[in-house]
Design a protein around this motif. Structure first.
Motif, PDB file in Angstrom:
ATOM      1  N   GLU A 176       0.846  -1.178   0.000  1.00  0.00           N
ATOM      2  CA  GLU A 176       0.000   0.000   0.000  1.00  0.00           C
ATOM      3  C   GLU A 176       0.889   1.238   0.000  1.00  0.00           C
ATOM      4  O   GLU A 176       2.017   1.212   0.488  1.00  0.00           O
ATOM      5  N   CYS A 177       0.362   2.322  -0.556  1.00  0.00           N
ATOM      6  CA  CYS A 177       1.127   3.566  -0.584  1.00  0.00           C
ATOM      7  C   CYS A 177       1.087   4.215   0.789  1.00  0.00           C
ATOM      8  O   CYS A 177       0.026   4.675   1.244  1.00  0.00           O
ATOM      9  N   SER A 178       2.226   4.226   1.470  1.00  0.00           N
ATOM     10  CA  SER A 178       2.283   4.721   2.842  1.00  0.00           C
ATOM     11  C   SER A 178       3.722   5.023   3.220  1.00  0.00           C
ATOM     12  O   SER A 178       4.652   4.358   2.749  1.00  0.00           O
ATOM     13  N   TRP A 179       3.894   6.006   4.101  1.00  0.00           N
ATOM     14  CA  TRP A 179       5.227   6.281   4.631  1.00  0.00           C
ATOM     15  C   TRP A 179       5.703   5.172   5.568  1.00  0.00           C
ATOM     16  O   TRP A 179       6.872   5.123   5.943  1.00  0.00           O
ATOM     17  N   ASP A 180       4.788   4.251   5.947  1.00  0.00           N
ATOM     18  CA  ASP A 180       5.194   3.109   6.762  1.00  0.00           C
ATOM     19  C   ASP A 180       6.101   2.163   5.975  1.00  0.00           C
ATOM     20  O   ASP A 180       6.803   1.345   6.555  1.00  0.00           O
ATOM     21  N   VAL A 181       6.032   2.251   4.656  1.00  0.00           N
ATOM     22  CA  VAL A 181       6.840   1.391   3.782  1.00  0.00           C
ATOM     23  C   VAL A 181       8.006   2.205   3.235  1.00  0.00           C
ATOM     24  O   VAL A 181       7.814   3.181   2.515  1.00  0.00           O
ATOM     25  N   THR A 182       9.219   1.813   3.602  1.00  0.00           N
ATOM     26  CA  THR A 182      10.408   2.469   3.071  1.00  0.00           C
ATOM     27  C   THR A 182      11.329   1.405   2.483  1.00  0.00           C
ATOM     28  O   THR A 182      10.924   0.257   2.272  1.00  0.00           O
ATOM     29  N   SER A 183      12.556   1.769   2.242  1.00  0.00           N
ATOM     30  CA  SER A 183      13.514   0.838   1.639  1.00  0.00           C
ATOM     31  C   SER A 183      13.765  -0.393   2.505  1.00  0.00           C
ATOM     32  O   SER A 183      14.150  -1.449   1.982  1.00  0.00           O
ATOM     33  N   ASP A 184      13.551  -0.309   3.826  1.00  0.00           N
ATOM     34  CA  ASP A 184      13.706  -1.495   4.685  1.00  0.00           C
ATOM     35  C   ASP A 184      12.734  -2.591   4.264  1.00  0.00           C
ATOM     36  O   ASP A 184      13.112  -3.751   4.063  1.00  0.00           O
ATOM     37  N   SER A 185      11.458  -2.223   4.162  1.00  0.00           N
ATOM     38  CA  SER A 185      10.433  -3.193   3.782  1.00  0.00           C
ATOM     39  C   SER A 185      10.637  -3.685   2.355  1.00  0.00           C
ATOM     40  O   SER A 185      10.440  -4.873   2.063  1.00  0.00           O
ATOM     41  N   ILE A 186      11.033  -2.790   1.476  1.00  0.00           N
ATOM     42  CA  ILE A 186      11.278  -3.181   0.087  1.00  0.00           C
ATOM     43  C   ILE A 186      12.419  -4.194   0.012  1.00  0.00           C
ATOM     44  O   ILE A 186      12.342  -5.194  -0.698  1.00  0.00           O
ATOM     45  N   ALA A 187      13.485  -3.949   0.786  1.00  0.00           N
ATOM     46  CA  ALA A 187      14.605  -4.897   0.811  1.00  0.00           C
ATOM     47  C   ALA A 187      14.171  -6.246   1.383  1.00  0.00           C
ATOM     48  O   ALA A 187      14.620  -7.300   0.914  1.00  0.00           O
ATOM     49  N   ALA A 188      13.301  -6.218   2.387  1.00  0.00           N
ATOM     50  CA  ALA A 188      12.795  -7.472   2.962  1.00  0.00           C
ATOM     51  C   ALA A 188      12.000  -8.256   1.924  1.00  0.00           C
ATOM     52  O   ALA A 188      12.116  -9.486   1.827  1.00  0.00           O
ATOM     53  N   TYR A 189      11.190  -7.562   1.147  1.00  0.00           N
ATOM     54  CA  TYR A 189      10.409  -8.219   0.093  1.00  0.00           C
ATOM     55  C   TYR A 189      11.331  -8.827  -0.958  1.00  0.00           C
ATOM     56  O   TYR A 189      11.139  -9.975  -1.385  1.00  0.00           O
ATOM     57  N   VAL A 190      12.346  -8.079  -1.353  1.00  0.00           N
ATOM     58  CA  VAL A 190      13.309  -8.588  -2.346  1.00  0.00           C
ATOM     59  C   VAL A 190      14.053  -9.806  -1.801  1.00  0.00           C
ATOM     60  O   VAL A 190      14.228 -10.810  -2.497  1.00  0.00           O
ATOM     61  N   SER A 191      14.490  -9.732  -0.548  1.00  0.00           N
ATOM     62  CA  SER A 191      15.235 -10.859   0.029  1.00  0.00           C
ATOM     63  C   SER A 191      14.357 -12.103   0.117  1.00  0.00           C
ATOM     64  O   SER A 191      14.840 -13.229  -0.067  1.00  0.00           O
ATOM     65  N   HIS A 192      13.075 -11.903   0.390  1.00  0.00           N
ATOM     66  CA  HIS A 192      12.143 -13.036   0.439  1.00  0.00           C
ATOM     67  C   HIS A 192      12.044 -13.696  -0.929  1.00  0.00           C
ATOM     68  O   HIS A 192      12.109 -14.937  -1.044  1.00  0.00           O
ATOM     69  N   LEU A 193      11.894 -12.909  -1.983  1.00  0.00           N
ATOM     70  CA  LEU A 193      11.766 -13.463  -3.331  1.00  0.00           C
ATOM     71  C   LEU A 193      13.057 -14.142  -3.779  1.00  0.00           C
ATOM     72  O   LEU A 193      13.017 -15.111  -4.546  1.00  0.00           O
ATOM     73  N   LEU A 194      14.191 -13.634  -3.320  1.00  0.00           N
ATOM     74  CA  LEU A 194      15.487 -14.222  -3.678  1.00  0.00           C
ATOM     75  C   LEU A 194      15.891 -15.359  -2.743  1.00  0.00           C
ATOM     76  O   LEU A 194      16.931 -15.981  -2.953  1.00  0.00           O
ATOM     77  N   ASN A 195      15.082 -15.593  -1.703  1.00  0.00           N
ATOM     78  CA  ASN A 195      15.415 -16.592  -0.683  1.00  0.00           C
ATOM     79  C   ASN A 195      16.798 -16.312  -0.100  1.00  0.00           C
ATOM     80  O   ASN A 195      17.638 -17.205   0.051  1.00  0.00           O
ATOM     81  N   ALA A 196      17.027 -15.042   0.228  1.00  0.00           N
ATOM     82  CA  ALA A 196      18.330 -14.586   0.718  1.00  0.00           C
ATOM     83  C   ALA A 196      18.194 -14.010   2.119  1.00  0.00           C
ATOM     84  O   ALA A 196      17.100 -13.616   2.544  1.00  0.00           O
ATOM     85  N   ASN A 197      19.305 -13.968   2.834  1.00  0.00           N
ATOM     86  CA  ASN A 197      19.333 -13.303   4.138  1.00  0.00           C
ATOM     87  C   ASN A 197      19.171 -11.792   3.960  1.00  0.00           C
ATOM     88  O   ASN A 197      19.381 -11.262   2.870  1.00  0.00           O
ATOM     89  N   LEU A 198      18.834 -11.114   5.051  1.00  0.00           N
ATOM     90  CA  LEU A 198      18.626  -9.667   4.996  1.00  0.00           C
ATOM     91  C   LEU A 198      19.465  -8.958   6.040  1.00  0.00           C
ATOM     92  O   LEU A 198      19.426  -9.306   7.222  1.00  0.00           O
ATOM     93  N   LEU A 199      20.233  -7.970   5.591  1.00  0.00           N
ATOM     94  CA  LEU A 199      20.961  -7.065   6.488  1.00  0.00           C
ATOM     95  C   LEU A 199      20.471  -5.650   6.243  1.00  0.00           C
ATOM     96  O   LEU A 199      20.448  -5.186   5.101  1.00  0.00           O
ATOM     97  N   ILE A 200      20.060  -4.979   7.312  1.00  0.00           N
ATOM     98  CA  ILE A 200      19.690  -3.570   7.255  1.00  0.00           C
ATOM     99  C   ILE A 200      20.884  -2.783   7.785  1.00  0.00           C
ATOM    100  O   ILE A 200      21.241  -2.889   8.962  1.00  0.00           O
ATOM    101  N   VAL A 201      21.518  -2.030   6.911  1.00  0.00           N
ATOM    102  CA  VAL A 201      22.735  -1.306   7.269  1.00  0.00           C
ATOM    103  C   VAL A 201      22.387   0.174   7.396  1.00  0.00           C
ATOM    104  O   VAL A 201      21.892   0.794   6.451  1.00  0.00           O
ATOM    105  N   THR A 202      22.650   0.717   8.571  1.00  0.00           N
ATOM    106  CA  THR A 202      22.225   2.083   8.858  1.00  0.00           C
ATOM    107  C   THR A 202      23.365   2.863   9.502  1.00  0.00           C
ATOM    108  O   THR A 202      24.514   2.411   9.506  1.00  0.00           O
TER     109      THR A 202
END
Length: 218
Positions: free
Chosen positions: A111-137
């Motif tokens: 959904e279009c919302s400020w609740d969704v940022t690059s963190d969530s997008i990266a999580a979605y991508v990692s799920h589709l790639l069956n890959a681990n996820l690191l959030i680097v900040t």
């Protein structure tokens, strides 16, 4: 693909470019945050009250801008626009930097919302790639409140369900929900110290003598 490394826009330009170079030959896919470009969209929205849809997609365009700028400075990287390109670039021995806007317009998973940022997008991508996820900040991980506030305590491990009760943290609001939906974990780590990131993705390292947060979603 071993892991998706989401590099926060707060690390752009110097730290983000340096880390992207160091991720050479690590089987990583890089997703970049929108940084100050996206923050400007938020600022202008406060003044003009744009639609949620326009805010959402222009913020994602900001991610593409930083992806292109980082790609320009990293010889070992190549820009990808689809998951197929991500895998092909990796197979060719380069680090894929995923410019996600075209992919997300096709998938449209959020959904279009400020609740969704690059963190969530990266999580979605990692799920589709069956890959681990690191959030680097730009901070060490998750804290009980803003790190600079009096009484703020660092959290080394936290359940995603608990994170749902937090008002704010160094990750976006949607990420804990996605980790629970996908049944996956992730790490949050400080990208100002690239050796920490590299340690977390090195299977031969089992002694992590630095602060980072593990979020448990499974």
């Amino acid at each position: 693909m071993k892991q998706v490394v989401k590099i926060g826009g707060s690390l752009f330009p110097d730290y983000a470019i340096d880390l992207a170079k160091k991720l050479k030959n690590t089987d990583s896919c890089i997703v970049l945050g929108g940084g100050e470009f996206a923050n400007l969209i938020r600022k202008y929205n406060d003044e003009q009250n744009f639609s949620e849809e326009v805010n959402h997609w222009t913020a994602i365009d900001c991610m593409d801008i930083i992806a292109k700028l980082v790609d320009d400075k990293v010889e070992s990287a190549r820009l990808a626009h689809t998951l197929e390109e991500v895998n092909n670039i990796s197979d060719e021995g380069f680090t894929p930097i995923f410019a996600v806007s075209e992919f997300l317009k096709t998938e449209d998973p959020f959904e279009c919302s400020w609740d969704v940022t690059s963190d969530s997008i990266a999580a979605y991508v990692s799920h589709l790639l069956n890959a681990n996820l690191l959030i680097v900040t730009n901070v060490n991980g998750i804290y009980t409140q803003e790190p600079k506030e009096v009484g703020s305590t660092f959290i080394s491990k936290i359940d995603a369900k608990t994170l749902l009760t937090f008002q704010e943290s160094s990750i976006d609001v949607m990420l804990p929900r996605l980790l629970l939906r996908f049944g996956t974990n992730c790490y949050v780590v400080n990208g100002k110290y690239p050796e920490r990131v590299l340690s977390l993705i090195d299977d031969n390292v089992n002694d992590y003598n630095f602060d980072y947060t593990q979020i448990i979603g499974d």
